[in-house]
Motif scaffolding. Structure first.
Motif, short mmCIF file in Angstrom:
data_model
loop_
_atom_site.label_atom_id
_atom_site.label_comp_id
_atom_site.label_asym_id
_atom_site.label_seq_id
_atom_site.Cartn_x
_atom_site.Cartn_y
_atom_site.Cartn_z
N ARG A 20 -76.87 46.25 -11.71
CA ARG A 20 -76.46 47.60 -12.09
C ARG A 20 -74.99 47.86 -11.75
O ARG A 20 -74.23 48.43 -12.55
CB ARG A 20 -77.37 48.61 -11.37
N ALA A 21 -74.59 47.45 -10.56
CA ALA A 21 -73.21 47.69 -10.13
C ALA A 21 -72.21 46.98 -11.04
O ALA A 21 -71.16 47.53 -11.38
CB ALA A 21 -73.02 47.25 -8.68
N GLU A 22 -72.55 45.76 -11.44
CA GLU A 22 -71.63 45.00 -12.30
C GLU A 22 -71.57 45.60 -13.71
O GLU A 22 -70.51 45.61 -14.35
CB GLU A 22 -72.06 43.54 -12.35
N ILE A 23 -72.70 46.09 -14.20
CA ILE A 23 -72.69 46.74 -15.51
C ILE A 23 -71.83 48.00 -15.47
O ILE A 23 -71.02 48.26 -16.38
CB ILE A 23 -74.13 47.07 -15.96
N LEU A 24 -71.97 48.78 -14.42
CA LEU A 24 -71.15 50.00 -14.29
C LEU A 24 -69.67 49.66 -14.21
O LEU A 24 -68.83 50.31 -14.84
CB LEU A 24 -71.59 50.78 -13.04
N ALA A 25 -69.33 48.60 -13.45
CA ALA A 25 -67.93 48.19 -13.32
C ALA A 25 -67.38 47.70 -14.65
O ALA A 25 -66.25 48.00 -15.04
CB ALA A 25 -67.80 47.10 -12.25
N ALA A 26 -68.22 46.93 -15.39
CA ALA A 26 -67.78 46.40 -16.68
C ALA A 26 -67.55 47.53 -17.69
O ALA A 26 -66.59 47.52 -18.47
CB ALA A 26 -68.81 45.41 -17.20
N LEU A 27 -68.45 48.52 -17.70
CA LEU A 27 -68.29 49.66 -18.61
C LEU A 27 -67.03 50.45 -18.28
O LEU A 27 -66.31 50.92 -19.17
CB LEU A 27 -69.52 50.56 -18.55
N LYS A 28 -66.76 50.61 -16.99
CA LYS A 28 -65.55 51.32 -16.56
C LYS A 28 -64.30 50.60 -17.04
O LYS A 28 -63.34 51.22 -17.50
CB LYS A 28 -65.54 51.45 -15.04
N GLU A 29 -64.33 49.26 -16.95
CA GLU A 29 -63.18 48.47 -17.40
C GLU A 29 -63.00 48.57 -18.92
O GLU A 29 -61.89 48.69 -19.42
CB GLU A 29 -63.37 47.01 -17.00
N CYS A 30 -64.11 48.56 -19.66
CA CYS A 30 -64.03 48.71 -21.12
C CYS A 30 -63.45 50.07 -21.50
O CYS A 30 -62.65 50.18 -22.44
CB CYS A 30 -65.41 48.54 -21.75
N ALA A 31 -63.87 51.11 -20.78
CA ALA A 31 -63.35 52.45 -21.05
C ALA A 31 -61.85 52.50 -20.79
O ALA A 31 -61.09 53.07 -21.57
CB ALA A 31 -64.07 53.48 -20.18
N LYS A 34 -60.14 50.57 -23.47
CA LYS A 34 -60.57 51.00 -24.81
C LYS A 34 -61.05 49.81 -25.64
O LYS A 34 -60.72 49.66 -26.82
CB LYS A 34 -59.44 51.76 -25.53
N ASP A 35 -61.83 48.97 -24.99
CA ASP A 35 -62.35 47.74 -25.61
C ASP A 35 -63.76 48.02 -26.14
O ASP A 35 -64.77 47.77 -25.47
CB ASP A 35 -62.37 46.62 -24.57
N LEU A 36 -63.83 48.55 -27.36
CA LEU A 36 -65.11 48.97 -27.93
C LEU A 36 -66.03 47.78 -28.20
O LEU A 36 -67.24 47.85 -27.94
CB LEU A 36 -64.87 49.75 -29.24
N ALA A 37 -65.48 46.68 -28.69
CA ALA A 37 -66.31 45.53 -29.04
C ALA A 37 -67.05 45.00 -27.81
O ALA A 37 -68.26 44.75 -27.84
CB ALA A 37 -65.45 44.43 -29.66
N ARG A 38 -66.33 44.84 -26.70
CA ARG A 38 -66.97 44.35 -25.48
C ARG A 38 -67.94 45.40 -24.92
O ARG A 38 -69.00 45.07 -24.40
CB ARG A 38 -65.91 43.99 -24.44
N GLY A 39 -67.57 46.67 -25.06
CA GLY A 39 -68.45 47.73 -24.59
C GLY A 39 -69.80 47.70 -25.29
O GLY A 39 -70.84 47.93 -24.66
N LYS A 40 -69.79 47.41 -26.60
CA LYS A 40 -71.05 47.31 -27.35
C LYS A 40 -71.91 46.16 -26.81
O LYS A 40 -73.14 46.28 -26.71
CB LYS A 40 -70.77 47.09 -28.83
N ARG A 41 -71.25 45.04 -26.47
CA ARG A 41 -72.01 43.89 -25.97
C ARG A 41 -72.64 44.20 -24.60
O ARG A 41 -73.78 43.81 -24.33
CB ARG A 41 -71.09 42.67 -25.88
N ILE A 42 -71.89 44.92 -23.78
CA ILE A 42 -72.42 45.29 -22.46
C ILE A 42 -73.57 46.29 -22.62
O ILE A 42 -74.57 46.22 -21.90
CB ILE A 42 -71.29 45.86 -21.57
#
Length: 594
Positions: A20-31, A34-42
Motif C-alpha cells: 500500500r505504501a509503495e502504491i501511494l508513493a508511486a501515485l504521488k510521483e505520477c501526480a 503528470k505521468d498519466l500513462a504510468r498512473g493508469k498502470r499503477i
C-alpha cells in the motif's frame, strides 16, 4: 517488495495484497510528474491487488488523475469510492477548477458541504477560489468607463461569496487562501479588492507579491507593479524571483506603450521607460534571474517597445536557449521599430535553424514585415508555409493575410483570405476595408461598410478611418460629415485626432477651407503639424492666401524649421502673382531652414 526502477509497477505481495505504501508513493510521483500513462498502470496494479477500495489509495487516484488533467477518470474513481474524505473532495474540486470546469468545481464545493461529512479546509477554499478564476477567463465582462480593464461581474460575485465564507470559517490569515484571492480578484478585474487582501495579510511570500504585480499589469496599472517591486525590495523579507522580474519587465513595456517617443539620433525612443527597463535588467542580473528564457524574452520585448532595438538584439544574441516567444518578440520588435528587413532576416534564420516550431504569432510578425515592405512574393512564400502548417484559418493569421495583401494592392488575394476568416472577425473586416480604401475604391468601401452593418456587426474606430479617408478622396463631403457625426451619435465611438484630420482633409480638398479651420477649432486635441499642413495643402490647391497665411503661421509656430511649410506658402503667393510676399517667405526660409 516493489522494485525501485522509475517505471516499475507495484506487484502482488505474498499475502495477496500489494504494498500500500509503495502504491501511494508511486501515485504521488505520477501526480508530480503528470505521468498519466504510468498512473493508469499503477491504477491497474492497485485493482489487481485489491487496493482500489482503500480510502487513501482512492483519494490518491483522484488526485493523480486530476493533476494529470484527466478529470473524467478522476470523477469515475471518486464516484466509485464507498467512503470520501476531504482529500478526495479537494482533489476533484481542484481538478475541475484547473481544467476548465469551474461551474462543476463550485457545484462540488457546495455538495461537499451539503453532504455534511467534512467541512472545507484551506485547500478546499483555494480550489473553489481557483474555480472562480477559471470562470472569469470565459466571461466577457463589463466595460467600465475610464478603466483599461473589464469587470467580470458574475465571477467576481462568486469569488466574494467564497471569500466571506473563508473569512467566517477562520481562514482569513491563511497565506494560500489569500494568494488565491489576490489572483482571482485581479482576474475578475477588481484590483482594488486584490490590493485589500494583499495589505491585510499578516505575512506575504513571493507568490503574494507576484500575484498582485501580475494583476496590476493585466489590469492596466503597470506603474503599480513597478511600485510593488520597489516596496518588495525595501522590505527585504522576500527575494524577487524570475516571475517577479517577468511581471516588472512586462510592466515597463506597458509604460513604454503609453509614453510619447522622443527623437534621439534618428530613432524614436521612450526614454523614461528605457531608463527604468535598464535598471530592472541590472537588478535581474544582480539576482541571477536574467538567465531565465522567459525573463530574457520579456527583456527583448521591453527594449523593443522602448525603441531600443540594439539593446533588444544584445539580449537576444546573448540567450543560450531561445524559444518561440523570444524569436517572435525579437521579430515583432523589429517590425514595430521599422526594421522590417531585419525582421524577415530573423524569420529566415528561425526557419533554417529549426530549433523551435513557428506559431501563429511568428507568422503574423513576418507577414506584417512583408506588408510594410510591400514584399508580395516573400509574403506569398510565407503564406505557403502557413498552409503547410495548417494555420491558414487561424483568426490572427487570416486577418493579417487580408491586411498584407491589401497593403500590397492585391485585393483579389485579400478577398480570398477574408473569405477564409470568420465573418464575425472585425479585424479582418477592418483590414479588407482599409485595403480597398488605399486603392481608392470608394464604392467598394461603402458597400463593405453597409454589409458589415447588415450582419449586425459593430464598426470600430479603424473602420471609420478608412471610411472617412475614402470619402475624402472621392469628394463625398456631406456623406463624410454624416459618417463622422454618426461615429459618436449612433455607434458611441469617440473620434480620435486622425478622424478629425480626415474631415479637415475632406473639407480642405473641397474648397471649404473656413469649415476646415472651424473643425480644427472644435477638435478636443491640440492641433499638430499634420493638422495645419492639411489645411495649408488645401489652400495651395485652391490658391487661398488668406487662410493659407494663417495656417502657415500656426505651422512655423510649432516648428520654424519646417521646410515644406515655406515651400507651400511661397507657391501659393507665386500662383497668385504676389511676388513680394513670395520673396518674404523665401527670405524667412533661408533664415530658419537653410
Amino acid at each position: 517488495m516493489i522494485a525501485r526502477a522509475s517505471n516499475a509497477l507495484p506487484v502482488q505481495a505474498r499475502d495477496g495484497r500489494g504494498d500500500r505504501a509503495e502504491i501511494l508513493a508511486a501515485l504521488k510521483e505520477c501526480a508530480k510528474r503528470k505521468d498519466l500513462a504510468r498512473g493508469k498502470r499503477i491504477h491497474a496494479a492497485a485493482v489487481e491487488c485489491g487496493l482500489d477500495s482503500d480510502l487513501f489509495v482512492g483519494s490518491s487516484l483522484v488526485s493523480m488523475y486530476s493533476r494529470c488533467g484527466s478529470v473524467a477518470r478522476s470523477r469515475m474513481v471518486f464516484d466509485a469510492m464507498e467512503f470520501l474524505d476531504r482529500v478526495s473532495w479537494n482533489s476533484l474540486v481542484l481538478g475541475y477548477a484547473e481544467n476548465g470546469g469551474g461551474e462543476v468545481a463550485l457545484k462540488l464545493f457546495l455538495a461537499m458541504q451539503d453532504e455534511g461529512h467534512c467541512s472545507p479546509d484551506s485547500s478546499t477554499f483555494v480550489a473553489a477560489i481557483k474555480a472562480c478564476s477559471s470562470l472569469s477567463e470565459r466571461e466577457s465582462g463589463m466595460e467600465v468607463e475610464g478603466m483599461d480593464r473589464r469587470i467580470k461581474v458574475e465571477s467576481l460575485e462568486k469569488g466574494m461569496r467564497i471569500h466571506r465564507q473563508a473569512w467566517s470559517s477562520g481562514f482569513e490569515r491563511d497565506i494560500f487562501v489569500a494568494n488565491a484571492l489576490i489572483h482571482a480578484y485581479a482576474k475578475c478585474g477588481s484590483l482594488v479588492d486584490a490590493t485589500k487582501v494583499f495589505h491585510a495579510m499578516p505575512r506575504r511570500d513571493e507568490v503574494s507579491w507576484n500575484a498582485l504585480m501580475v494583476g496590476a499589469v493585466d489590469n492596466g496599472e503597470p506603474e503599480l507593479a513597478l511600485q510593488l517591486l520597489v516596496s518588495m525590495n525595501s522590505e527585504g523579507r522576500v527575494a524577487p524571483n524570475p516571475r517577479t522580474f517577468l511581471a516588472a519587465i512586462k510592466a515597463c513595456g506597458c509604460c513604454a506603450v503609453k509614453e510619447d517617443a522622443k527623437g534621439i539620433d534618428s530613432r524614436l525612443v521612450k526614454l523614461a521607460s528605457l531608463e527604468k527597463g535598464m535598471a530592472l535588467h541590472s537588478l535581474a542580473c544582480e539576482n541571477k534571474c536574467d538567465s531565465s528564457v522567459f525573463v530574457a524574452s520579456a527583456l527583448v520585448d521591453m527594449y523593443a517597445k522602448c525603441g531600443s532595438i540594439a539593446d533588444a538584439q544584445r539580449v537576444f544574441d546573448s540567450m543560450q536557449d531561445r524559444n518561440v516567444i523570444s524569436w517572435t518578440s525579437m521579430i515583432f520588435g523589429c517590425v514595430d521599430n521599422s526594421q522590417d528587413e531585419l525582421a524577415l532576416e530573423l524569420f529566415r534564420r528561425m526557419v533554417e535553424e529549426k530549433r523551435c516550431p513557428l506559431d501563429a504569432w511568428t507568422f503574423v510578425a513576418a507577414l506584417k514585415a512583408c506588408g510594410n515592405l510591400a514584399a508580395l512574393e516573400t509574403g506569398r512564400e510565407i503564406h505557403e508555409q502557413i498552409r503547410d502548417a495548417g494555420l491558414e484559418r487561424e483568426a490572427s493569421i487570416a486577418a493579417t493575410l487580408v491586411d498584407f495583401y491589401g497593403r500590397c494592392g492585391s485585393m483579389d488575394e485579400a478577398l480570398e483570405a477574408f473569405q477564409l476568416s470568420s465573418q464575425e472577425d472585425m479585424v479582418a473586416w477592418t483590414a479588407l476595408v482599409a485595403g480597398y480604401s488605399r486603392q481608392g475604391d470608394t464604392p467598394r468601401v461603402l458597400e463593405l461598410f453597409q454589409a458589415l452593418l447588415d450582419k449586425g456587426l459593430r464598426p470600430d474606430v479603424m473602420i471609420f478611418s478608412s471610411l472617412l479617408s475614402a470619402c475624402s478622396h472621392a469628394g463625398l463631403v456631406d456623406l463624410g460629415k454624416r459618417y463622422f457625426e454618426e461615429m459618436s451619435s449612433k455607434f458611441g465611438l469617440a473620434p480620435g485626432i486622425h478622424h478629425y484630420h480626415c474631415v479637415v482633409d475632406l473639407l480642405s480638398r473641397s474648397n471649404r477651407l473656413e469649415e476646415a479651420v472651424a473643425m480644427v477649432a472644435r477638435m478636443p486635441f491640440e492641433p499638430t503639424l499634420v493638422t495645419w499642413t492639411t489645411v495649408l495643402a488645401g489652400c495651395h490647391k485652391w490658391k487661398n492666401s488668406m487662410v493659407g497665411r494663417m495656417a502657415f503661421q500656426r505651422l512655423i509656430a510649432l516648428d520654424r524649421r519646417l521646410d515644406s511649410a515655406y515651400a507651400l506658402m511661397a507657391n501659393i503667393y507665386g500662383s497668385l502673382g504676389l511676388w513680394r510676399e513670395r520673396q518674404e517667405i523665401q527670405a524667412m526660409r533661408s533664415m530658419n531652414v537653410l
